[in-house]
Design a protein around this motif. Structure first.
Motif, PDB file in Angstrom:
ATOM      1  N   MET A 183       0.742  -1.232  -0.075  1.00  0.00           N
ATOM      2  CA  MET A 183      -0.083  -0.130   0.095  1.00  0.00           C
ATOM      3  C   MET A 183       0.772   1.165   0.041  1.00  0.00           C
ATOM      4  SD  MET A 183      -3.275  -0.831  -0.058  1.00  0.00           S
ATOM      5  CE  MET A 183      -4.238   0.289   0.840  1.00  0.00           C
ATOM      6  N   GLU A 184       1.839   1.202   0.803  1.00  0.00           N
ATOM      7  CA  GLU A 184       2.738   2.332   0.816  1.00  0.00           C
ATOM      8  C   GLU A 184       3.226   2.483  -0.596  1.00  0.00           C
ATOM      9  OE1 GLU A 184       6.963   3.932   3.096  1.00  0.00           O
ATOM     10  OE2 GLU A 184       6.033   2.095   3.926  1.00  0.00           O
ATOM     11  N   LEU A 185       3.958   1.421  -1.029  1.00  0.00           N
ATOM     12  CA  LEU A 185       4.627   1.394  -2.301  1.00  0.00           C
ATOM     13  C   LEU A 185       3.441   2.036  -3.316  1.00  0.00           C
ATOM     14  CD1 LEU A 185       6.691   1.094  -4.523  1.00  0.00           C
ATOM     15  CD2 LEU A 185       5.802  -1.306  -4.727  1.00  0.00           C
ATOM     16  N   MET A 186       2.494   1.564  -3.580  1.00  0.00           N
ATOM     17  CA  MET A 186       1.421   2.238  -4.388  1.00  0.00           C
ATOM     18  C   MET A 186       1.244   3.856  -4.182  1.00  0.00           C
ATOM     19  SD  MET A 186      -1.472  -0.735  -5.221  1.00  0.00           S
ATOM     20  CE  MET A 186      -1.659  -1.283  -3.654  1.00  0.00           C
ATOM     21  N   GLU A 187       1.209   4.161  -2.953  1.00  0.00           N
ATOM     22  CA  GLU A 187       1.151   5.649  -2.463  1.00  0.00           C
ATOM     23  C   GLU A 187       2.231   6.318  -2.895  1.00  0.00           C
ATOM     24  OE1 GLU A 187      -1.041   8.773  -1.106  1.00  0.00           O
ATOM     25  OE2 GLU A 187      -1.619   6.682  -0.432  1.00  0.00           O
ATOM     26  N   VAL A 188       3.659   6.005  -2.747  1.00  0.00           N
ATOM     27  CA  VAL A 188       4.826   6.506  -3.225  1.00  0.00           C
ATOM     28  C   VAL A 188       5.023   6.485  -4.741  1.00  0.00           C
ATOM     29  CG1 VAL A 188       6.110   6.491  -1.187  1.00  0.00           C
ATOM     30  CG2 VAL A 188       6.517   4.964  -2.909  1.00  0.00           C
TER      31      VAL A 188
ATOM     32  N   SER B 206     -15.205   7.988  -4.177  1.00  0.00           N
ATOM     33  CA  SER B 206     -14.862   7.806  -2.720  1.00  0.00           C
ATOM     34  C   SER B 206     -13.552   7.233  -2.569  1.00  0.00           C
ATOM     35  CB  SER B 206     -16.088   7.188  -2.031  1.00  0.00           C
ATOM     36  OG  SER B 206     -15.925   5.659  -2.231  1.00  0.00           O
ATOM     37  N   GLU B 207     -12.935   7.321  -1.260  1.00  0.00           N
ATOM     38  CA  GLU B 207     -11.659   6.852  -0.903  1.00  0.00           C
ATOM     39  C   GLU B 207     -11.969   5.296  -0.674  1.00  0.00           C
ATOM     40  OE1 GLU B 207      -7.571   7.076  -0.276  1.00  0.00           O
ATOM     41  OE2 GLU B 207      -9.043   8.885  -0.741  1.00  0.00           O
ATOM     42  N   GLU B 208     -13.112   4.809  -0.253  1.00  0.00           N
ATOM     43  CA  GLU B 208     -13.540   3.557  -0.037  1.00  0.00           C
ATOM     44  C   GLU B 208     -13.320   2.712  -1.409  1.00  0.00           C
ATOM     45  OE1 GLU B 208     -17.757   1.150   0.555  1.00  0.00           O
ATOM     46  OE2 GLU B 208     -17.441   2.916   1.698  1.00  0.00           O
ATOM     47  N   ASN B 209     -13.830   3.636  -2.414  1.00  0.00           N
ATOM     48  CA  ASN B 209     -13.675   2.632  -3.778  1.00  0.00           C
ATOM     49  C   ASN B 209     -12.186   2.684  -4.237  1.00  0.00           C
ATOM     50  OD1 ASN B 209     -16.355   2.139  -4.286  1.00  0.00           O
ATOM     51  ND2 ASN B 209     -16.808   3.985  -5.137  1.00  0.00           N
ATOM     52  N   VAL B 210     -11.382   3.618  -3.948  1.00  0.00           N
ATOM     53  CA  VAL B 210     -10.204   3.713  -4.398  1.00  0.00           C
ATOM     54  C   VAL B 210      -9.496   2.630  -3.540  1.00  0.00           C
ATOM     55  CG1 VAL B 210      -7.821   5.024  -4.276  1.00  0.00           C
ATOM     56  CG2 VAL B 210     -10.016   6.004  -5.104  1.00  0.00           C
ATOM     57  N   ASN B 211      -9.612   2.342  -2.394  1.00  0.00           N
ATOM     58  CA  ASN B 211      -9.315   1.454  -1.438  1.00  0.00           C
ATOM     59  C   ASN B 211      -9.429   0.137  -1.776  1.00  0.00           C
ATOM     60  OD1 ASN B 211      -7.286   3.088   0.036  1.00  0.00           O
ATOM     61  ND2 ASN B 211      -9.082   3.356   1.635  1.00  0.00           N
ATOM     62  N   ASP B 212     -10.680  -0.218  -2.231  1.00  0.00           N
ATOM     63  CA  ASP B 212     -10.884  -1.452  -2.955  1.00  0.00           C
ATOM     64  C   ASP B 212     -10.140  -1.954  -3.918  1.00  0.00           C
ATOM     65  OD1 ASP B 212     -12.902  -3.652  -3.094  1.00  0.00           O
ATOM     66  OD2 ASP B 212     -13.758  -2.611  -4.707  1.00  0.00           O
ATOM     67  N   LEU B 213      -9.815  -0.982  -4.771  1.00  0.00           N
ATOM     68  CA  LEU B 213      -8.782  -1.282  -5.965  1.00  0.00           C
ATOM     69  C   LEU B 213      -7.601  -1.507  -5.574  1.00  0.00           C
ATOM     70  CD1 LEU B 213      -8.302  -1.945  -9.017  1.00  0.00           C
ATOM     71  CD2 LEU B 213      -7.888   0.769  -9.103  1.00  0.00           C
ATOM     72  N   PHE B 214      -7.070  -0.878  -4.661  1.00  0.00           N
ATOM     73  CA  PHE B 214      -5.764  -1.171  -3.906  1.00  0.00           C
ATOM     74  C   PHE B 214      -5.673  -2.521  -3.419  1.00  0.00           C
ATOM     75  CE2 PHE B 214      -3.145   2.933  -3.172  1.00  0.00           C
ATOM     76  CZ  PHE B 214      -3.537   3.511  -4.754  1.00  0.00           C
ATOM     77  N   ASN B 215      -6.929  -2.874  -2.706  1.00  0.00           N
ATOM     78  CA  ASN B 215      -6.751  -4.225  -1.787  1.00  0.00           C
ATOM     79  C   ASN B 215      -7.096  -5.210  -3.095  1.00  0.00           C
ATOM     80  OD1 ASN B 215      -6.798  -3.168   0.808  1.00  0.00           O
ATOM     81  ND2 ASN B 215      -8.787  -3.056   0.821  1.00  0.00           N
ATOM     82  N   ARG B 216      -7.554  -5.079  -4.224  1.00  0.00           N
ATOM     83  CA  ARG B 216      -7.450  -6.044  -5.371  1.00  0.00           C
ATOM     84  C   ARG B 216      -5.938  -6.114  -5.935  1.00  0.00           C
ATOM     85  NH1 ARG B 216     -13.239  -6.148  -8.140  1.00  0.00           N
ATOM     86  NH2 ARG B 216     -14.575  -5.566  -6.169  1.00  0.00           N
ATOM     87  N   MET B 217      -5.174  -5.137  -5.932  1.00  0.00           N
ATOM     88  CA  MET B 217      -4.139  -5.163  -6.539  1.00  0.00           C
ATOM     89  C   MET B 217      -2.723  -5.641  -5.482  1.00  0.00           C
ATOM     90  SD  MET B 217      -4.240  -1.356  -8.317  1.00  0.00           S
ATOM     91  CE  MET B 217      -2.736  -1.314  -8.887  1.00  0.00           C
ATOM     92  N   ILE B 218      -3.280  -5.769  -4.334  1.00  0.00           N
ATOM     93  CA  ILE B 218      -2.149  -6.326  -3.266  1.00  0.00           C
ATOM     94  C   ILE B 218      -1.494  -7.762  -3.948  1.00  0.00           C
ATOM     95  CG2 ILE B 218      -1.557  -7.247  -1.046  1.00  0.00           C
ATOM     96  CD1 ILE B 218      -3.204  -4.740  -0.053  1.00  0.00           C
ATOM     97  N   PRO B 219      -2.300  -8.623  -4.233  1.00  0.00           N
ATOM     98  CA  PRO B 219      -2.027 -10.063  -4.694  1.00  0.00           C
ATOM     99  C   PRO B 219      -1.104  -9.693  -6.119  1.00  0.00           C
ATOM    100  CG  PRO B 219      -4.350 -10.071  -3.887  1.00  0.00           C
ATOM    101  CD  PRO B 219      -3.907  -8.683  -4.103  1.00  0.00           C
ATOM    102  N   LEU B 220      -1.460  -8.839  -6.885  1.00  0.00           N
ATOM    103  CA  LEU B 220      -0.718  -8.548  -8.084  1.00  0.00           C
ATOM    104  C   LEU B 220       0.765  -8.373  -7.657  1.00  0.00           C
ATOM    105  CD1 LEU B 220      -0.186  -8.743 -11.076  1.00  0.00           C
ATOM    106  CD2 LEU B 220      -1.057  -6.317 -10.679  1.00  0.00           C
ATOM    107  N   TYR B 221       0.955  -7.522  -6.602  1.00  0.00           N
ATOM    108  CA  TYR B 221       2.345  -6.890  -6.290  1.00  0.00           C
ATOM    109  C   TYR B 221       2.913  -8.283  -5.426  1.00  0.00           C
ATOM    110  CZ  TYR B 221       1.752  -2.079  -7.685  1.00  0.00           C
ATOM    111  OH  TYR B 221       1.656  -0.904  -8.396  1.00  0.00           O
ATOM    112  N   SER B 222       2.328  -8.943  -4.631  1.00  0.00           N
ATOM    113  CA  SER B 222       2.697  -9.941  -3.815  1.00  0.00           C
ATOM    114  C   SER B 222       3.160 -11.052  -4.742  1.00  0.00           C
ATOM    115  CB  SER B 222       1.682 -10.546  -2.912  1.00  0.00           C
ATOM    116  OG  SER B 222       1.592  -9.654  -2.001  1.00  0.00           O
ATOM    117  N   LYS B 223       2.651 -11.192  -5.972  1.00  0.00           N
ATOM    118  CA  LYS B 223       2.876 -12.140  -6.905  1.00  0.00           C
ATOM    119  C   LYS B 223       4.379 -11.804  -7.502  1.00  0.00           C
ATOM    120  CE  LYS B 223       1.183 -14.215 -11.192  1.00  0.00           C
ATOM    121  NZ  LYS B 223      -0.049 -14.060 -12.103  1.00  0.00           N
ATOM    122  N   TYR B 224       4.727 -10.659  -7.697  1.00  0.00           N
ATOM    123  CA  TYR B 224       5.694 -10.332  -8.553  1.00  0.00           C
ATOM    124  C   TYR B 224       6.974  -9.861  -7.698  1.00  0.00           C
ATOM    125  CZ  TYR B 224       3.324 -11.176 -12.621  1.00  0.00           C
ATOM    126  OH  TYR B 224       2.396 -11.750 -13.803  1.00  0.00           O
TER     127      TYR B 224
END
Length: 160
Positions: free
Chosen positions: A26-31, A66-84
């Motif tokens: 999450m921090e990486l996506m932020e920076v 809303s921030e809620e929707n943005v965070n929902d997308l971020f949460n869906r992207m976490i497994p992608l970053y974890s994969k690589y």
């Protein structure tokens, strides 16, 4: 009993590592500016939708971006970053994106990507034209070919 304790300890330590890694992602996506880019995209979409649906309330549009929707997308992207990327690589990327060069990359990447796409489109059109010209030069039209019928089949010997 020892096995149960060991399994429980492993599960808890894995969850802790996974949670720490998720927070780092999450921090990486932020920076990397991902959140800001996503907000920009959503705002552009809403402007386009508003022109087509002028009678929809502003509350509806606020909820859509809303921030809620943005965070929902971020949460869906976490497994992608974890994969690589492993945790060390994620940390290294965070450090990089906090440097002046990393910040410049975040700032200029949208323009670089847009210009890269334009260059790629032009290159693709040029290559396509060259390929088509080569194909056209190798294709023989039916007007240039004289037709010769196939030879007759061999005669069948009589069977007894």
């Amino acid at each position: 009993m020892k096995k149960i304790i060991l399994v429980g300890f492993l599960a808890i330590s894995t969850m802790g590592w996974s949670q720490a890694k998720n927070e780092k992602i999450m921090e990486l996506m932020e920076v990397m500016g991902t959140k800001q880019n996503l907000h920009n995209i959503l705002n552009t979409m809403v402007v386009q939708y508003k022109s087509s649906y002028p009678n929809i309330s502003s509350e509806f549009w606020k909820k859509a971006i809303s921030e809620e929707n943005v965070n929902d997308l971020f949460n869906r992207m976490i497994p992608l970053y974890s994969k690589y990327y492993n945790e060390k690589e994620i940390n290294d990327l965070i450090v990089f994106y906090k440097t002046p060069t990393g910040k410049k990359m975040v700032e200029t990447m949208p323009q670089v990507m847009n210009e890269s796409m334009q260059i790629g489109e032009k290159w693709g059109a040029e290559i396509g034209s060259k390929i088509q010209a080569e194909l056209d030069s190798q294709i023989v039209t039916t007007e240039e070919v004289t037709y010769s019928p196939p030879p007759p089949p061999p005669a069948n010997p009589k069977r007894k």
